[in-house]
Design a protein around this motif. Structure first.
Motif, PDB file in Angstrom:
ATOM      1  N   SER A   1       0.835  -1.211   0.000  1.00 16.50           N
ATOM      2  CA  SER A   1       0.000   0.000   0.000  1.00 16.50           C
ATOM      3  C   SER A   1       0.866   1.255   0.000  1.00 16.50           C
ATOM      4  O   SER A   1       0.582   2.228  -0.692  1.00 16.50           O
ATOM      5  N   GLY A   2       1.955   1.217   0.803  1.00 12.41           N
ATOM      6  CA  GLY A   2       2.861   2.366   0.834  1.00 12.41           C
ATOM      7  C   GLY A   2       3.526   2.618  -0.504  1.00 12.41           C
ATOM      8  O   GLY A   2       3.626   3.764  -0.964  1.00 12.41           O
ATOM      9  N   ILE A   3       3.976   1.546  -1.140  1.00 10.29           N
ATOM     10  CA  ILE A   3       4.598   1.691  -2.464  1.00 10.29           C
ATOM     11  C   ILE A   3       3.590   2.229  -3.466  1.00 10.29           C
ATOM     12  O   ILE A   3       3.906   3.105  -4.295  1.00 10.29           O
ATOM     13  N   SER A   4       2.363   1.703  -3.386  1.00 12.53           N
ATOM     14  CA  SER A   4       1.314   2.161  -4.306  1.00 12.53           C
ATOM     15  C   SER A   4       1.023   3.642  -4.130  1.00 12.53           C
ATOM     16  O   SER A   4       0.851   4.378  -5.109  1.00 12.53           O
ATOM     17  N   MET A   5       1.000   4.094  -2.877  1.00 14.41           N
ATOM     18  CA  MET A   5       0.719   5.502  -2.622  1.00 14.41           C
ATOM     19  C   MET A   5       1.842   6.397  -3.156  1.00 14.41           C
ATOM     20  O   MET A   5       1.592   7.496  -3.658  1.00 14.41           O
ATOM     21  N   LEU A   6       3.084   5.914  -3.065  1.00 14.47           N
ATOM     22  CA  LEU A   6       4.195   6.687  -3.631  1.00 14.47           C
ATOM     23  C   LEU A   6       4.060   6.807  -5.139  1.00 14.47           C
ATOM     24  O   LEU A   6       4.278   7.888  -5.718  1.00 14.47           O
TER      25      LEU A   6
END
Length: 222
Positions: free
Chosen positions: A18-23
């Protein structure tokens, strides 16, 4: 924590992705912001959608219910499943000084009735869940040797030799609960209560008893 292994390992990857996707979405937003208004609206909607979808995942951490309300308190499980173990664990936490090693019958991984005293007291155990013991570095040979040691401790009727063996291994507390009573005879288990110069009954209930190996444990000055 072992009871939550599957949960937290899965969610670790969920939050990481999720964090990578948000970046990536943030970078996309930066690129799209230079273009038309409808594209900015589209990007904002996508980001909002994923953010909203993440909420159930986060809230899922609180979905394991014991009783009527969700909780992450481990002892709440004991209160419902094995209250006699809960009382024993609380007594140990309040009275036992330091971290004496516990002797108890080893169980199978993820069987909720196995190794409850060491699991919830936080004290080390001579041999815990078999599979987990191997995964965390114990060789098959050591596993077999420790299993044989535990069998000797519980099954032998020679109290003095057992006491000396416990001292050699620096083991301080002995659990005699349902698992031990089911596996070993009452005659061999009686030595812990009978020889008070070697062992001291610290907790005694109809379901479970915890004995201290004299000279191998310390009580707090409460």
């Amino acid at each position: 924590m072992d009871h939550m292994n599957t949960v937290f390992k899965f969610r670790t990857w969920t939050f990481l992705l999720s964090g990578i996707s948000m970046l990536l979405l943030g970078r996309w937003w930066e690129c799209m912001a230079r273009r038309s208004t409808w594209r900015r609206i589209l990007v904002a909607s996508v980001i909002g959608f994923f953010s909203i979808m993440a909420i159930p995942t986060m809230m899922g951490l609180m979905s394991f219910k014991i009783g009527e309300t969700p909780t992450l308190k481990g002892l709440a499980f004991l209160h419902q499943h094995s209250p006699y173990v809960e009382n024993a664990v609380k007594w140990m936490q309040y009275h036992i000084e330091g971290t004496p090693t516990i002797v108890e019958t080893p169980g199978q991984s993820f069987i909720v009735s196995d190794n409850l005293v060491s699991l919830y007291s936080g004290l080390p155990t001579y041999l815990g869940w078999r599979y987990h013991a191997v995964v965390r570095g114990l060789s098959e040979r050591e596993l077999s040797e420790r299993n044989a040691d535990l069998h000797y401790i519980y099954d032998s009727i020679d109290a003095l030799k057992v006491y000396e063996f416990l001292g050699k291994k620096n083991l301080g507390l002995i659990v005699v609960g349902p698992a031990e009573k089911a596996q070993y005879s009452s005659i061999s288990l009686a030595k812990f209560k009978q020889f008070t110069d070697l062992f001291t009954a610290l907790v005694e209930t109809p379901e479970i008893s915890i004995f201290g190996v004299n000279g191998r444990y310390t009580l707090k000055d409460n």
